[in-house]
Design a protein around this motif. Structure first.
Motif, PDB file in Angstrom:
ATOM      1  N   LEU A   1       0.854  -1.189   0.000  1.00  0.00           N
ATOM      2  CA  LEU A   1       0.000   0.000   0.000  1.00  0.00           C
ATOM      3  C   LEU A   1       0.890   1.240   0.000  1.00  0.00           C
ATOM      4  O   LEU A   1       1.635   1.473   0.955  1.00  0.00           O
ATOM      5  N   ASP A   2       0.801   2.044  -1.062  1.00  0.00           N
ATOM      6  CA  ASP A   2       1.611   3.255  -1.152  1.00  0.00           C
ATOM      7  C   ASP A   2       0.946   4.391  -0.384  1.00  0.00           C
ATOM      8  O   ASP A   2       0.682   5.482  -0.916  1.00  0.00           O
ATOM      9  N   ARG A   3       0.658   4.137   0.869  1.00  0.00           N
ATOM     10  CA  ARG A   3      -0.012   5.108   1.743  1.00  0.00           C
ATOM     11  C   ARG A   3       0.588   5.008   3.139  1.00  0.00           C
ATOM     12  O   ARG A   3       1.394   4.121   3.433  1.00  0.00           O
ATOM     13  N   ILE A   4       0.158   5.935   4.023  1.00  0.00           N
ATOM     14  CA  ILE A   4       0.547   5.851   5.429  1.00  0.00           C
ATOM     15  C   ILE A   4      -0.623   5.363   6.285  1.00  0.00           C
ATOM     16  O   ILE A   4      -0.512   5.265   7.495  1.00  0.00           O
ATOM     17  N   PHE A   5      -1.739   5.086   5.621  1.00  0.00           N
ATOM     18  CA  PHE A   5      -2.883   4.466   6.290  1.00  0.00           C
ATOM     19  C   PHE A   5      -3.659   3.692   5.230  1.00  0.00           C
ATOM     20  O   PHE A   5      -3.447   3.861   4.024  1.00  0.00           O
ATOM     21  N   CYS A   6      -4.536   2.827   5.675  1.00  0.00           N
ATOM     22  CA  CYS A   6      -5.289   2.000   4.739  1.00  0.00           C
ATOM     23  C   CYS A   6      -6.354   2.837   4.017  1.00  0.00           C
ATOM     24  O   CYS A   6      -7.105   3.576   4.653  1.00  0.00           O
ATOM     25  N   ALA A   7      -6.385   2.699   2.708  1.00  0.00           N
ATOM     26  CA  ALA A   7      -7.367   3.386   1.874  1.00  0.00           C
ATOM     27  C   ALA A   7      -8.037   2.371   0.966  1.00  0.00           C
ATOM     28  O   ALA A   7      -7.398   1.436   0.476  1.00  0.00           O
ATOM     29  N   ASN A   8      -9.313   2.562   0.738  1.00  0.00           N
ATOM     30  CA  ASN A   8     -10.092   1.589  -0.032  1.00  0.00           C
ATOM     31  C   ASN A   8      -9.549   1.415  -1.444  1.00  0.00           C
ATOM     32  O   ASN A   8      -9.382   0.290  -1.925  1.00  0.00           O
ATOM     33  N   ARG A   9      -9.244   2.514  -2.136  1.00  0.00           N
ATOM     34  CA  ARG A   9      -8.751   2.423  -3.501  1.00  0.00           C
ATOM     35  C   ARG A   9      -7.409   1.704  -3.563  1.00  0.00           C
ATOM     36  O   ARG A   9      -7.155   0.932  -4.486  1.00  0.00           O
ATOM     37  N   ALA A  10      -6.553   1.945  -2.584  1.00  0.00           N
ATOM     38  CA  ALA A  10      -5.248   1.275  -2.564  1.00  0.00           C
ATOM     39  C   ALA A  10      -5.411  -0.230  -2.411  1.00  0.00           C
ATOM     40  O   ALA A  10      -4.681  -1.019  -3.030  1.00  0.00           O
ATOM     41  N   VAL A  11      -6.383  -0.658  -1.605  1.00  0.00           N
ATOM     42  CA  VAL A  11      -6.639  -2.091  -1.437  1.00  0.00           C
ATOM     43  C   VAL A  11      -7.214  -2.682  -2.716  1.00  0.00           C
ATOM     44  O   VAL A  11      -6.818  -3.764  -3.150  1.00  0.00           O
ATOM     45  N   VAL A  12      -8.154  -1.972  -3.340  1.00  0.00           N
ATOM     46  CA  VAL A  12      -8.755  -2.446  -4.590  1.00  0.00           C
ATOM     47  C   VAL A  12      -7.691  -2.601  -5.674  1.00  0.00           C
ATOM     48  O   VAL A  12      -7.713  -3.554  -6.458  1.00  0.00           O
ATOM     49  N   ASN A  13      -6.729  -1.676  -5.712  1.00  0.00           N
ATOM     50  CA  ASN A  13      -5.655  -1.761  -6.708  1.00  0.00           C
ATOM     51  C   ASN A  13      -4.779  -2.989  -6.516  1.00  0.00           C
ATOM     52  O   ASN A  13      -4.092  -3.408  -7.445  1.00  0.00           O
ATOM     53  N   ASN A  14      -4.799  -3.560  -5.314  1.00  0.00           N
ATOM     54  CA  ASN A  14      -4.022  -4.766  -5.029  1.00  0.00           C
ATOM     55  C   ASN A  14      -4.813  -6.053  -5.264  1.00  0.00           C
ATOM     56  O   ASN A  14      -4.289  -7.144  -5.045  1.00  0.00           O
ATOM     57  N   SER A  15      -6.047  -5.904  -5.671  1.00  0.00           N
ATOM     58  CA  SER A  15      -6.881  -7.086  -5.879  1.00  0.00           C
ATOM     59  C   SER A  15      -6.768  -7.577  -7.316  1.00  0.00           C
ATOM     60  O   SER A  15      -6.347  -6.847  -8.206  1.00  0.00           O
ATOM     61  N   CYS A  16      -7.159  -8.821  -7.525  1.00  0.00           N
ATOM     62  CA  CYS A  16      -7.143  -9.383  -8.879  1.00  0.00           C
ATOM     63  C   CYS A  16      -8.527  -9.906  -9.244  1.00  0.00           C
ATOM     64  O   CYS A  16      -8.672 -10.786 -10.089  1.00  0.00           O
ATOM     65  N   GLY A  17      -9.538  -9.346  -8.602  1.00  0.00           N
ATOM     66  CA  GLY A  17     -10.916  -9.709  -8.915  1.00  0.00           C
ATOM     67  C   GLY A  17     -11.625  -8.573  -9.623  1.00  0.00           C
ATOM     68  O   GLY A  17     -11.066  -7.494  -9.827  1.00  0.00           O
ATOM     69  N   ASP A  18     -12.868  -8.787  -9.979  1.00  0.00           N
ATOM     70  CA  ASP A  18     -13.678  -7.772 -10.656  1.00  0.00           C
ATOM     71  C   ASP A  18     -14.261  -6.816  -9.625  1.00  0.00           C
ATOM     72  O   ASP A  18     -15.071  -7.206  -8.788  1.00  0.00           O
ATOM     73  N   SER A  19     -13.842  -5.557  -9.692  1.00  0.00           N
ATOM     74  CA  SER A  19     -14.282  -4.549  -8.712  1.00  0.00           C
ATOM     75  C   SER A  19     -15.327  -3.603  -9.286  1.00  0.00           C
ATOM     76  O   SER A  19     -15.580  -2.546  -8.716  1.00  0.00           O
ATOM     77  N   THR A  20     -15.957  -3.976 -10.421  1.00  0.00           N
ATOM     78  CA  THR A  20     -16.913  -3.082 -11.090  1.00  0.00           C
ATOM     79  C   THR A  20     -18.075  -2.721 -10.175  1.00  0.00           C
ATOM     80  O   THR A  20     -18.459  -1.548 -10.062  1.00  0.00           O
ATOM     81  N   HIS A  21     -18.647  -3.723  -9.516  1.00  0.00           N
ATOM     82  CA  HIS A  21     -19.778  -3.479  -8.621  1.00  0.00           C
ATOM     83  C   HIS A  21     -19.386  -2.526  -7.494  1.00  0.00           C
ATOM     84  O   HIS A  21     -20.085  -1.557  -7.190  1.00  0.00           O
ATOM     85  N   GLY A  22     -18.238  -2.791  -6.888  1.00  0.00           N
ATOM     86  CA  GLY A  22     -17.770  -1.934  -5.806  1.00  0.00           C
ATOM     87  C   GLY A  22     -17.480  -0.520  -6.274  1.00  0.00           C
ATOM     88  O   GLY A  22     -17.734   0.452  -5.553  1.00  0.00           O
ATOM     89  N   ASP A  23     -16.956  -0.381  -7.499  1.00  0.00           N
ATOM     90  CA  ASP A  23     -16.670   0.956  -8.043  1.00  0.00           C
ATOM     91  C   ASP A  23     -17.955   1.750  -8.241  1.00  0.00           C
ATOM     92  O   ASP A  23     -18.006   2.947  -7.931  1.00  0.00           O
ATOM     93  N   ILE A  24     -18.991   1.093  -8.747  1.00  0.00           N
ATOM     94  CA  ILE A  24     -20.277   1.769  -8.957  1.00  0.00           C
ATOM     95  C   ILE A  24     -20.858   2.227  -7.622  1.00  0.00           C
ATOM     96  O   ILE A  24     -21.337   3.352  -7.483  1.00  0.00           O
ATOM     97  N   VAL A  25     -20.806   1.334  -6.624  1.00  0.00           N
ATOM     98  CA  VAL A  25     -21.292   1.688  -5.287  1.00  0.00           C
ATOM     99  C   VAL A  25     -20.480   2.844  -4.715  1.00  0.00           C
ATOM    100  O   VAL A  25     -21.027   3.788  -4.117  1.00  0.00           O
ATOM    101  N   GLY A  26     -19.159   2.812  -4.923  1.00  0.00           N
ATOM    102  CA  GLY A  26     -18.301   3.877  -4.418  1.00  0.00           C
ATOM    103  C   GLY A  26     -18.624   5.215  -5.035  1.00  0.00           C
ATOM    104  O   GLY A  26     -18.685   6.243  -4.329  1.00  0.00           O
ATOM    105  N   TYR A  27     -18.845   5.243  -6.351  1.00  0.00           N
ATOM    106  CA  TYR A  27     -19.195   6.503  -7.016  1.00  0.00           C
ATOM    107  C   TYR A  27     -20.538   7.033  -6.522  1.00  0.00           C
ATOM    108  O   TYR A  27     -20.724   8.246  -6.364  1.00  0.00           O
ATOM    109  N   PHE A  28     -21.471   6.118  -6.280  1.00  0.00           N
ATOM    110  CA  PHE A  28     -22.779   6.537  -5.763  1.00  0.00           C
ATOM    111  C   PHE A  28     -22.636   7.154  -4.366  1.00  0.00           C
ATOM    112  O   PHE A  28     -23.264   8.173  -4.057  1.00  0.00           O
TER     113      PHE A  28
END
Length: 321
Positions: free
Chosen positions: A172-199
């Protein structure tokens, strides 16, 4: 290709560098800032609770801001202080998601509470004759509840979606945990989560932002055609809220930009400072602005400071048995 079978149980913060003995200086400065945040916000909370004349909707919302600042800083500073003195900067997956939850609910609740405060100021300035019927203590508590419950529910769902993603890397290129940083480390489909996040961003950031802008536009029009006394009252009560809102908006949008930007192309020190600004400045700014600018709170603070025992009987009366 990422190895989907890894799914590590911990993350590593990569923005922490080996500063040698300087880390003790950074630790002391950060600890001082954290103590200042706790002390300043506790003064505001205790003053509003003990001073009966401050039991009004506007001051209830100010108290809620201070409580939220304590909540958000508690989700960041204890872990950050430990990391400053540690040689390794690993955090378990569970602790990481707890930190994400606390920091993100703090950020969202701050914006929704500021939006509710704009409505309170709008009614007070533009509809003064109806203020005491439209903004009762009960309604203020209800609006505060909505401003808190909605972000909590939506973010619980969003972060739960992120927690179910398979994690293939743990940097994680951060000094604390951030949702986007964790998602960037995943290898699954984050489309649903991205839509929810934008909402969630739209409903908890941009809708309050537009509402605040609309409210202050109406207040500005009302002041332009009103008396000098009305303009003075509006300036006295709206300026602290406006300064708080602008400061927090600026801090939050910087954090949102960092979350979207590739932090590897930014100087690590600059990236860390910008992240700290997002979590430190609003929590210090709120009690200082309201404590120094609003005469009702400032007078109450100095009265309790100069004669705490003198007001003891009144404090006891406020808490009936």
């Amino acid at each position: 290709m990422k190895n989907i079978t890894q799914n590590p149980g911990y993350f590593q913060f990569t923005l922490f560098a080996d500063y040698g003995r300087l880390r003790y200086l950074f630790f002391m400065l950060s600890l001082l800032i954290y103590i200042t945040i706790i002390s300043a916000n506790m003064v505001i909370i205790i003053t509003i609770l003990l001073e009966k004349s401050l039991h009004q909707p506007m001051f209830i919302f100010i108290c809620c801001l201070s409580v939220n600042s304590l909540y958000g800083s508690a989700g960041f500073f204890p872990r950050f202080l430990v990391d400053l003195l540690s040689d390794t900067h690993f955090i378990s997956r569970t602790s990481c998601f707890i930190q994400i939850y606390v920091i993100y609910t703090y950020a969202s609740c701050e914006f929704t509470i500021l939006g509710v405060m704009a409505y309170d100021r709008f009614v007070a300035i533009c509809q003064p004759l109806h203020y005491h019927t439209k903004m009762t203590i009960r309604k203020a508590v209800f609006l505060w509840g909505v401003a808190v419950v909605y972000p909590i529910c939506t973010l619980t769902y969003a972060i739960a979606l992120t927690s179910e993603l398979p994690i293939c890397e743990n940097k994680l290129d951060r000094i604390f945990c951030a949702n986007r940083a964790v998602v960037n480390n995943s290898c699954g489909d984050s489309t649903h989560g991205d839509i929810v996040g934008y909402f969630i961003i739209f409903s908890t950031v941009f809708i309050p932002l537009f509402f605040v802008l609309y409210s202050y536009l109406r207040i500005l029009v009302e002041c332009k055609r009103g008396s000098a006394e009305l303009r003075g009252k509006a300036l006295q009560t709206c300026l602290p809220h406006l300064v708080t809102f602008v400061t927090y908006s600026f801090s939050l949008f910087i954090e949102m930009a960092i979350a979207k930007y590739d932090t590897n192309t930014i100087n690590p020190v600059i990236s860390a400072i910008l992240s700290l600004e997002y979590l430190m400045v609003p929590s210090i700014n709120n009690p200082l602005i309201y404590g120094l600018k609003l005469p009702q709170i400032r007078t109450a603070i100095f009265r309790y400071k100069s004669g705490p025992f003198k007001n003891y009987s009144r404090k006891v009366q406020f808490y009936p048995s």
